[in-house]
Write an enzyme that holds these catalytic residues in place. Structure first.
Site, PDB file in Angstrom:
ATOM      1  N   ASP A 218      -0.999   1.826 -47.561  1.00  0.00           N
ATOM      2  CA  ASP A 218      -0.942   3.291 -47.398  1.00  0.00           C
ATOM      3  C   ASP A 218      -2.118   3.983 -48.077  1.00  0.00           C
ATOM      4  O   ASP A 218      -2.775   3.411 -48.947  1.00  0.00           O
ATOM      5  CB  ASP A 218       0.291   3.872 -48.120  1.00  0.00           C
ATOM      6  CG  ASP A 218       1.593   3.380 -47.568  1.00  0.00           C
ATOM      7  OD1 ASP A 218       1.616   2.820 -46.460  1.00  0.00           O
ATOM      8  OD2 ASP A 218       2.613   3.570 -48.270  1.00  0.00           O
TER       9      ASP A 218
ATOM     10  N   TYR B 279       3.142  -7.730 -53.886  1.00  0.00           N
ATOM     11  CA  TYR B 279       2.751  -6.385 -54.313  1.00  0.00           C
ATOM     12  C   TYR B 279       3.176  -6.179 -55.761  1.00  0.00           C
ATOM     13  O   TYR B 279       4.196  -6.711 -56.195  1.00  0.00           O
ATOM     14  CB  TYR B 279       3.459  -5.315 -53.470  1.00  0.00           C
ATOM     15  CG  TYR B 279       2.800  -5.021 -52.145  1.00  0.00           C
ATOM     16  CD1 TYR B 279       1.797  -4.064 -52.051  1.00  0.00           C
ATOM     17  CD2 TYR B 279       3.194  -5.688 -50.996  1.00  0.00           C
ATOM     18  CE1 TYR B 279       1.196  -3.779 -50.824  1.00  0.00           C
ATOM     19  CE2 TYR B 279       2.593  -5.407 -49.761  1.00  0.00           C
ATOM     20  CZ  TYR B 279       1.599  -4.447 -49.696  1.00  0.00           C
ATOM     21  OH  TYR B 279       1.003  -4.164 -48.493  1.00  0.00           O
TER      22      TYR B 279
END
Lengths: 246, 246
Positions: free
Chosen positions: B53, B111
């Site tokens: 993002d 992540y």
């Protein structure tokens, strides 16, 4: 009137160093004094322990100032942080003895220089490190560092040496260590002259790269000749880690 | 025509995410394609493994592209780094098998989310972390994290769930650990939906802060109702650490 001691952390990237200069507020000292003035309605002066150069960072700078207020130290800290930019944070405010002076009472300082090895990158450290273009031999750097230890006239390792003030300083430790992609140089001493850590670093890097003899350290110390020392390492790799008091 | 695999590191602060969008080049993919085009004179398309993002960082993103050139992989890397901005670095270029596709062949991703504890600050991590305003109970967060492990429909933990595509994913590990001033959350799984790691983080933070029950995790998984999960954590604290292949 109370004397307050501040612990301050800052990213020096955008600032013209610690020390307030005439006609601009883009110094860390100037910024904090500006906010203190807004909060307490008077012109307050803060004294910082280390006058870091433009672009140099601080993990923990110490400063002090005098103020009469009913605010608790934590309240002063929170108010300062509310109005300071995000790249300057007050880590702690505490009441100090009336005679405490952050710079005059300091007995030692610790600086760290961060190098990123050749062929490694670290985008997250790009503003806080110096990217190497050559391989460095750490053993050579450590041997050279040993020659720097103790009390010496560091005149050759500083910029614009004052004729009036002493350029004698005591270097207590220089530690050189590495991770897979980084090399760190840590300097502990009684105090540091203008650009001293950056010139020491630049000189040690040239020795590590094989461009300079280890023995050249002795020559610079003996002659006090700045032109015999290495380049001044870039400001952005340097961080004031801590200030020591008795 | 060879297939090249890239390892890419980037500071996502200034970018509108990985994926190229029409009418702008301020995405990481767009930036790299622009430089490749300048270097090799054609419109090359690179495929990235993770579509991070806007504002999300990558410690090691993987991408691939096809090109006919006499340049060695190291030469391609160096040329790219010469023209790319400092916040995007190509860590490595290597030749891959003809059929390698960075996203379609990926079998897992890791992540990491970085929180800075209440009353601690880290100016050097301010663009790469989320500053907490409340104390967090890590044990509660770990218990909640356990309920997330395994294969589930994570529809309630994503934004804009597609009706056509599966929202079933497998979460292999969620590790929560701390240092004196930081808390890190590490998520390893088969793949992640849009905003999934950030919503998982936001939900775990609410649980750690005592604002939400551990059991609420089950409810979100069972109902697939996004409104029952926590807030979406800010992009800046999130980093794509690595991509896994068989």
């Amino acid at each position: 009137m109370s004397n307050y001691r501040l612990k301050i952390q800052y990213d020096g990237t955008k600032y013209r160093g610690w020390q307030r200069q005439r006609g601009n507020s883009d110094t860390v000292q100037g910024k904090i004094e500006q906010v203190l003035g807004r909060l307490y309605g008077k012109e307050l002066e803060i004294a910082g322990a280390g006058r870091t150069d433009a672009g140099v960072h601080a993990y923990c700078q110490i400063a002090n100032f005098h103020l009469e207020t009913k605010d608790t130290p934590d309240k002063i800290r929170d108010s300062l942080n509310e109005y300071l930019p995000q790249d300057i944070r007050i880590l702690e405010v505490e009441q100090a003895g009336e005679r405490f002076h952050s710079r005059l009472n300091a007995t030692g300082k610790v600086y760290e220089y961060h190098l990123v090895k050749k062929d490694y990158y670290d985008v997250f450290a790009r503003k806080y490190s110096w990217q190497m273009e050559k391989e460095l031999d750490l053993e050579k750097m450590r041997k050279a560092a040993e020659l720097l230890l103790g009390q010496h006239d560091f005149k050759g390792f500083c910029t614009r040496a004052s004729k009036k003030k002493s350029t004698i300083r005591r270097l207590d430790a220089v530690k050189v260590w590495e991770t897979k992609k980084d090399i760190f140089l840590r300097f502990e001493g009684s105090g540091f002259l203008y650009h001293m850590v950056r010139i020491l670093t630049g000189t040690l890097v040239e020795i590590g790269a094989g461009e300079r003899q280890i023995e050249s350290i002795r020559q610079v110390l003996e002659t006090g000749d700045r032109t015999l020392a290495g380049e001044t390492a870039p400001a952005q790799g340097l961080t004031l880690i801590s200030v020591k008091y008795e």
